[in-house]
Design an enzyme around this catalytic site. Sequence first.
Site: not given
Length: 224
Positions: A77, A126, A130, A52, A162
């Site tokens: 992470d 994220d 941009k 993950e 999402d």
Amino acid sequence: MGSKNKLKRFRENETFGNVFQPTREEIVDAVFPLKGNWNEEVFKNNNPIVLELGCGKGEYSVGLAARYPEKNFVGIDIKGARFWRGAKTAVENNLNNVAFIRTQIELIEDVFAENEVSEIWITFPDPQIKYKRTKHRLTNAEFLQRYKKILNEDGVVNLKTDSEFMHGYTLGLLHGEGHEVIYANHDVYKNEGAPEVVTTIQTFYESQYLEINKAITYIQFRIK
């Protein structure tokens, strides 16, 4: 989160047998000892390895590990204070098929060997909307090639997000580069056919999105 809380979590992470926190130098300047040896050294079996990426609190990694004891899971992470929660939950529930590593995702080829991974999950990344942030999107062309190097021949990637932008960007890139889109759904909780694993495991933020009727999208694909 206060600095004292962070320090406390960092210290507790150091006591967990399922957490690995190498320095960048230990990964880049030398052969990382777990590269190619995750099953032998960490999990003590030959089960498929699932990653993950950007695992946050580790909710999905832990949820998957509980659901699929016949597979091994590694949450990745850069923020150890976040995945502390997942690591602690795994320890408390005796989930020996899940581990966490604190490192940057761009170093993934230095952490895992060729063909060592069978599946990748990217959950609520994220979207880096941009244009100048394109190189940081976890499904950009460069990242896909990194994933391909560590995935086995039948390996798949799952993207759950999402962000309509991230969903559309990824689908466009996959089709444009000739990768195999196995399944795509732009609203998994309203449209029929979504794999059960996509809707039965939810992160904290996902449950909040659902409360405001925000669509959750999903793509499963194979990199060619």
